[in-house]
Write a protein that holds these residues in place. Structure first.
Motif, PDB file in Angstrom:
ATOM      1  N   PHE A   1       0.819  -1.209   0.000  1.00 30.00           N
ATOM      2  CA  PHE A   1       0.000   0.000   0.000  1.00 30.00           C
ATOM      3  C   PHE A   1       0.852   1.259   0.000  1.00 30.00           C
ATOM      4  CE2 PHE A   1      -2.919  -3.099   1.818  1.00 30.00           C
ATOM      5  CZ  PHE A   1      -4.046  -2.861   1.065  1.00 30.00           C
ATOM      6  N   ILE A   2       2.007   1.189   0.598  1.00 34.17           N
ATOM      7  CA  ILE A   2       2.885   2.356   0.667  1.00 34.17           C
ATOM      8  C   ILE A   2       3.628   2.547  -0.662  1.00 34.17           C
ATOM      9  CG2 ILE A   2       4.837   3.377   1.891  1.00 34.17           C
ATOM     10  CD1 ILE A   2       2.303   3.125   3.601  1.00 34.17           C
ATOM     11  N   ILE A   3       4.058   1.444  -1.278  1.00 40.08           N
ATOM     12  CA  ILE A   3       4.878   1.528  -2.485  1.00 40.08           C
ATOM     13  C   ILE A   3       4.058   1.893  -3.719  1.00 40.08           C
ATOM     14  CG2 ILE A   3       6.332   0.168  -4.046  1.00 40.08           C
ATOM     15  CD1 ILE A   3       7.297  -1.347  -1.541  1.00 40.08           C
ATOM     16  N   VAL A   4       2.901   1.276  -3.883  1.00 43.58           N
ATOM     17  CA  VAL A   4       2.075   1.536  -5.065  1.00 43.58           C
ATOM     18  C   VAL A   4       1.426   2.911  -4.914  1.00 43.58           C
ATOM     19  CG1 VAL A   4       0.072   0.760  -6.381  1.00 43.58           C
ATOM     20  CG2 VAL A   4       1.647  -0.917  -5.412  1.00 43.58           C
ATOM     21  N   PRO A   5       1.580   3.777  -5.927  1.00 31.92           N
ATOM     22  CA  PRO A   5       1.030   5.138  -5.823  1.00 31.92           C
ATOM     23  C   PRO A   5      -0.492   5.142  -5.656  1.00 31.92           C
ATOM     24  CG  PRO A   5       2.527   4.955  -7.689  1.00 31.92           C
ATOM     25  CD  PRO A   5       2.320   3.577  -7.161  1.00 31.92           C
ATOM     26  N   PHE A   6      -0.972   6.004  -4.804  1.00 31.40           N
ATOM     27  CA  PHE A   6      -2.382   6.249  -4.510  1.00 31.40           C
ATOM     28  C   PHE A   6      -3.117   5.050  -3.912  1.00 31.40           C
ATOM     29  CE2 PHE A   6      -1.349   9.219  -7.967  1.00 31.40           C
ATOM     30  CZ  PHE A   6      -1.539  10.409  -7.263  1.00 31.40           C
ATOM     31  N   MET A   7      -2.421   3.984  -3.611  1.00 34.96           N
ATOM     32  CA  MET A   7      -3.073   2.830  -3.016  1.00 34.96           C
ATOM     33  C   MET A   7      -3.268   3.026  -1.506  1.00 34.96           C
ATOM     34  SD  MET A   7      -2.279  -1.082  -3.824  1.00 34.96           S
ATOM     35  CE  MET A   7      -3.385  -2.365  -3.328  1.00 34.96           C
ATOM     36  N   GLU A   8      -2.561   4.003  -0.937  1.00 33.98           N
ATOM     37  CA  GLU A   8      -2.726   4.243   0.491  1.00 33.98           C
ATOM     38  C   GLU A   8      -4.134   4.721   0.839  1.00 33.98           C
ATOM     39  OE1 GLU A   8      -0.649   7.752  -1.400  1.00 33.98           O
ATOM     40  OE2 GLU A   8      -0.136   5.664  -1.199  1.00 33.98           O
ATOM     41  N   PHE A   9      -4.879   5.193  -0.166  1.00 41.49           N
ATOM     42  CA  PHE A   9      -6.265   5.597   0.082  1.00 41.49           C
ATOM     43  C   PHE A   9      -7.169   4.381   0.310  1.00 41.49           C
ATOM     44  CE2 PHE A   9      -4.647   9.200  -2.529  1.00 41.49           C
ATOM     45  CZ  PHE A   9      -4.683  10.144  -1.504  1.00 41.49           C
ATOM     46  N   LEU A  10      -6.699   3.199  -0.089  1.00 46.19           N
ATOM     47  CA  LEU A  10      -7.477   1.977   0.114  1.00 46.19           C
ATOM     48  C   LEU A  10      -7.191   1.295   1.454  1.00 46.19           C
ATOM     49  CD1 LEU A  10      -7.264   0.394  -3.437  1.00 46.19           C
ATOM     50  CD2 LEU A  10      -9.188   1.596  -2.416  1.00 46.19           C
ATOM     51  N   ILE A  11      -6.242   1.822   2.209  1.00 42.57           N
ATOM     52  CA  ILE A  11      -5.902   1.201   3.503  1.00 42.57           C
ATOM     53  C   ILE A  11      -7.121   1.084   4.417  1.00 42.57           C
ATOM     54  CG2 ILE A  11      -4.566   1.508   5.624  1.00 42.57           C
ATOM     55  CD1 ILE A  11      -2.265   2.504   3.936  1.00 42.57           C
ATOM     56  N   PRO A  12      -7.923   2.143   4.577  1.00 40.20           N
ATOM     57  CA  PRO A  12      -9.093   1.987   5.471  1.00 40.20           C
ATOM     58  C   PRO A  12     -10.066   0.895   5.017  1.00 40.20           C
ATOM     59  CG  PRO A  12      -8.706   4.303   5.020  1.00 40.20           C
ATOM     60  CD  PRO A  12      -7.794   3.525   4.132  1.00 40.20           C
ATOM     61  N   VAL A  13     -10.225   0.734   3.709  1.00 43.66           N
ATOM     62  CA  VAL A  13     -11.125  -0.298   3.190  1.00 43.66           C
ATOM     63  C   VAL A  13     -10.589  -1.684   3.552  1.00 43.66           C
ATOM     64  CG1 VAL A  13     -12.127  -1.289   1.098  1.00 43.66           C
ATOM     65  CG2 VAL A  13     -11.907   1.195   1.311  1.00 43.66           C
ATOM     66  N   PHE A  14      -9.303  -1.901   3.324  1.00 52.33           N
ATOM     67  CA  PHE A  14      -8.713  -3.201   3.624  1.00 52.33           C
ATOM     68  C   PHE A  14      -8.666  -3.462   5.133  1.00 52.33           C
ATOM     69  CE2 PHE A  14      -7.429  -3.060  -0.744  1.00 52.33           C
ATOM     70  CZ  PHE A  14      -7.416  -4.390  -1.115  1.00 52.33           C
ATOM     71  N   LEU A  15      -8.470  -2.416   5.920  1.00 51.57           N
ATOM     72  CA  LEU A  15      -8.462  -2.603   7.372  1.00 51.57           C
ATOM     73  C   LEU A  15      -9.847  -2.968   7.891  1.00 51.57           C
ATOM     74  CD1 LEU A  15      -6.113   0.227   8.650  1.00 51.57           C
ATOM     75  CD2 LEU A  15      -5.672  -2.217   8.520  1.00 51.57           C
ATOM     76  N   LYS A  16     -10.876  -2.520   7.194  1.00 46.81           N
ATOM     77  CA  LYS A  16     -12.238  -2.891   7.587  1.00 46.81           C
ATOM     78  C   LYS A  16     -12.455  -4.388   7.384  1.00 46.81           C
ATOM     79  CE  LYS A  16     -16.269  -1.452   8.908  1.00 46.81           C
ATOM     80  NZ  LYS A  16     -16.449  -0.895  10.224  1.00 46.81           N
TER      81      LYS A  16
END
Length: 162
Positions: A72-87
């Motif tokens: 999530f950190i390396i791929v650009p703009f994927m950090e916005f999906l962290i909350p979805v995956f944490l859910k």
């Protein structure tokens, strides 16, 4: 006592999340330094205490949890999906990223499950003499009843302390 939480602006929320992840990485770094020292002690032939073994194991597990997180950190703009995956996968983050409220919530759930099990066992024990009255003799029935009373007294003492 319930306290109302103030509405935070987006900037405050973002800064709060950034501080949370900064502290998580910082604590992971500190745990890593301690784990490396423990590994060196192991390699030199010293034994680890139970606490040290648990800390070393937790740090290793955190590193294995960090691998998918790094995507999530390396791929650009994927950090916005962290909350979805944490859910969907709440245990995905390393333990150093857990907030106090999450830890307290886990402890409350564990305690509620233990209390529910204890109540069930108490009810089962108190029902046993009623069902087996004809099979047991009167003397053994009195012994069992006194035992159940003693257990309930200790349970009442233990529940008043919490």
């Amino acid at each position: 006592m319930e306290t109302k939480e103030e509405k935070q602006s987006y900037g405050q929320r973002i800064m709060g999340e950034l501080k949370h992840y900064y502290n998580g990485f910082y604590f992971l770094w500190l745990d890593t330094k301690v784990a490396v020292k423990m590994i060196w002690r192991l390699l030199r032939g010293h034994a680890l205490t139970r606490r040290d073994r648990r800390k070393l194991l937790r740090t290793c597990v955190d590193f294995f949890r960090l691998v998918p997180f790094m995507v999530f950190i390396i791929v650009p703009f994927m950090e916005f999906l962290i909350p979805v995956f944490l859910k969907f996968f709440p245990e995905m983050l390393p333990s150093t990223f857990e907030s106090e409220s999450k830890k307290e919530e886990k402890q409350r759930k564990k305690m509620a499950a233990k209390l529910q099990l204890a109540r069930f066992l108490q009810e089962t024990i108190s029902e046993m003499p009623k069902r087996n009255r004809s099979k047991l003799g009167e003397a053994s029935m009195q012994q069992f009843s006194s035992y159940v009373k003693k257990v309930s007294v200790f349970d009442n003492i233990g529940s008043s302390n919490t």
